[in-house]
Enzyme design. Structure first.
Site, PDB file in Angstrom:
ATOM      1  CE  LYS A 136       2.702  -3.079  50.989  1.00  0.00           C
ATOM      2  NZ  LYS A 136       2.027  -3.564  52.215  1.00  0.00           N
TER       3      LYS A 136
ATOM      4  CG  ASP B 168      -7.395  -7.438  56.348  1.00  0.00           C
ATOM      5  OD1 ASP B 168      -8.631  -7.609  56.354  1.00  0.00           O
ATOM      6  OD2 ASP B 168      -6.821  -6.672  55.560  1.00  0.00           O
TER       7      ASP B 168
ATOM      8  CG  MET C 164       2.465   4.849  45.290  1.00  0.00           C
ATOM      9  SD  MET C 164       0.658   4.922  45.133  1.00  0.00           S
ATOM     10  CE  MET C 164       0.465   4.396  43.434  1.00  0.00           C
ATOM     11  CB  VAL C 165       2.173  -2.182  45.233  1.00  0.00           C
ATOM     12  CG1 VAL C 165       2.817  -3.552  45.021  1.00  0.00           C
ATOM     13  CG2 VAL C 165       1.758  -2.015  46.684  1.00  0.00           C
TER      14      VAL C 165
ATOM     15  N   GLY D 181      -0.642  -0.993  41.782  1.00  0.00           N
ATOM     16  CA  GLY D 181      -1.772  -0.436  42.507  1.00  0.00           C
ATOM     17  C   GLY D 181      -1.306   0.343  43.708  1.00  0.00           C
ATOM     18  CD  GLU D 182      -2.897   5.132  46.692  1.00  0.00           C
ATOM     19  OE1 GLU D 182      -2.774   5.931  47.634  1.00  0.00           O
ATOM     20  OE2 GLU D 182      -3.444   5.419  45.614  1.00  0.00           O
ATOM     21  N   GLY D 183      -1.470   0.329  47.771  1.00  0.00           N
ATOM     22  CA  GLY D 183      -1.764  -0.430  48.963  1.00  0.00           C
ATOM     23  C   GLY D 183      -2.183   0.471  50.104  1.00  0.00           C
ATOM     24  CB  THR D 184      -3.018  -0.353  53.610  1.00  0.00           C
ATOM     25  OG1 THR D 184      -3.862  -1.427  53.188  1.00  0.00           O
ATOM     26  CG2 THR D 184      -3.685   0.353  54.777  1.00  0.00           C
ATOM     27  CE1 TYR D 185      -0.980   2.734  57.378  1.00  0.00           C
ATOM     28  CE2 TYR D 185      -1.197   0.381  56.965  1.00  0.00           C
ATOM     29  CZ  TYR D 185      -1.521   1.503  57.704  1.00  0.00           C
ATOM     30  OH  TYR D 185      -2.392   1.403  58.756  1.00  0.00           O
TER      31      TYR D 185
END
Length: 474
Positions: A36, A131, A20-21, A14-18
């Site tokens: 990441k 968070d 690609m993972v 997936g795509e994390g906040t900062y």
């Protein structure tokens, strides 16, 4: 150093906040990991501050219930952080259970205690997570044999490690369509059941659940001075009232409030405060807990955004009140909207709380808006000395719905009176009045709950199971 030639079976998670993972298997060791990857472009001023915070924090954190960072690779312009891969996040684990409900003794209480143990460790080292939500809590599921071998009373000195994860930080707190960034989500096309799902659904004996706190991109070190903390932290549904008021110096209690919301969600499968925006979120808190007073929230007027937030929430509440000359009208509208939002057959179900009729709204309108006499009673109460902050009548709710809502959602049945007490102590308006993580671990609801202690063994077993799954031996 590059990841090139070091991994095989690389799959995008997936795509994390900062960045690609990915999931991959180390060629040399066979260990399955999540990594990441962030790319610093020429337009950037450098490495993102959140990435630096996450790297610095994770390099120093070593605990059973906190993610372990294995390695950081610098290969300009790329930065890659290597983590151990977990079975799933807590949100997905809850979705896998029958009726999305957890067993209080074998699932909910052990999970809750391990999260508080992780927070006790973090807070003891001056780290505020900022968070906390189900998507940032990770689960490894181990079968009965592992459970029998490792279930021992918890010790204050624990030194293990494991996973990392993320999810998005959308305003309404909804999960990313990509799922969790470090816990793999099989697609429908794969049509297979993962080993952890098989273990989770066994009826022979209780499983061992090993819990990890992850995603430290928004975390802060309390001792490091900053001009002001951003109030855009903690996904909206798990955000504390002091953060909603734009508190500039919030601390560990913001994590505790989030834990109260997570606790309720585990017990009922419903989101505690499912506001569509910050103004509605605050209004829902006032409904459930009663409007704050100088006694229940003495610091409320010290926050920079309090007056503006109260004005905005008052306008939102007035609009609702105008819709409810007959208190049933608004509830009927809510139920109609819920029916229209039901997923079509064959589509992926959304969170149960977003589909089901809003019980809190129904209770609130029955008590506070249903008749002219009910609204007149609120007007009289709002002008009394009890309303020490002189809140407008639109925001004055002197009879909390907490007890009724716990009964309506059957939370009081799921968690017992001791559990309700722990939940309520997490949900105090005044930050300094909330229970601490250390106190929660020793609360009567959790004190005698056993937790796993075979830390390094779990790392080995987790890696072995994931490697075997990757090469289709499981």
């Amino acid at each position: 150093m590059s990841t090139l030639g070091r991994y095989r079976h690389v799959v995008k998670l997936g795509e994390g906040t900062y960045g690609m993972v990915y999931k991959g298997t180390e060629i040399q060791t066979g260990r399955v990991v999540a990594f990441k990857r962030m790319v610093v472009t020429s337009d950037d001023e450098g490495i993102p501050g959140a990435a630096i915070r996450e790297i610095c924090l994770l390099k120093e954190l070593r605990h059973n219930n906190v993610v372990e960072l294995f390695e950081v690779l610098f290969d300009p312009p790329k930065i890659t952080m290597i983590f151990e891969l977990c079975d799933c996040d807590l949100k997905r684990y809850m979705e896998s259970r029958p009726q999305r409900l957890l067993d209080a003794n074998t699932e909910m209480r052990p999970i809750l205690k391990q999260i508080f143990l992780g927070l006790e460790y973090l807070h003891g080292r001056c780290v505020v997570h900022r968070d906390m939500k189900p998507q940032n809590i990770f689960v490894n599921v181990r079968g009965p044999d592992f459970a029998a071998m490792t279930a021992l009373p918890s010790s204050p000195q624990q030194s293990m490690r494991v996973p990392h994860a993320g999810g998005t930080n959308g305003e309404a707190g909804r999960a990313s369509a990509n799922g969790n960034e470090h816990a793999p989500r099989p697609t429908a096309a794969e049509g297979s059941v993962s080993p952890w799902e098989e273990a989770a659904n066994t009826k022979d004996a209780p499983n061992q659940l090993i819990i990890k706190i992850g995603d430290f991109g928004l975390a802060r070190v309390e001792e490091i001075p900053v001009k002001k903390y951003s109030h855009e932290v903690v996904t909206l549904w798990y955000r504390s009232p002091d953060v909603l008021m734009s508190s500039a110096l919030y601390s560990y209690p913001v994590d505790i409030w989030s834990m109260g919301a997570i606790f309720f969600e585990m017990a009922t499968s419903k989101v505690l405060f499912s506001g569509r925006n910050e103004d509605e979120q605050l209004l829902r808190m006032f409904w459930l807990l009663g409007s704050p007073t100088k006694e229940t929230w003495p610091s409320m007027m010290t926050y920079t955004g309090t007056m503006e937030r109260l004005e905005r929430s008052s306008r939102a509440a007035a609009e609702r009140q105008d819709l409810t000359v007959n208190g049933d009208v608004y509830v009927q509208q809510q139920q109609l909207q819920a029916q229209q939002q039901q997923p079509q057959q064959g589509s992926s179900p959304s969170h149960s709380s977003s589909r089901a009729p809003d019980l809190l709204t129904q209770l609130a309108h029955k008590r506070f808006y249903h008749s002219e006499s009910a609204m007149q009673q609120r007007r009289e109460s709002a002008s009394s000395a009890a309303n020490s902050y002189r809140l407008p009548v639109e925001l004055w709710f002197d009879r909390p719905l907490f007890k009724e809502y716990m009964a309506a959602t059957r939370c009081d049945v799921s968690v017992s009176p001791e559990g309700i007490d722990l939940l309520r102590r997490c949900l105090m308006y005044e930050p300094n009045q909330r229970i601490t993580a250390a106190e929660a671990v020793h609360h009567p609801y959790l004190e005698r709950v056993p937790v796993p202690t075979a830390g390094s063994l779990d790392v080995l077993i987790s890696s072995l199971m994931q490697t075997m799954e990757t090469i289709h031996l499981l």
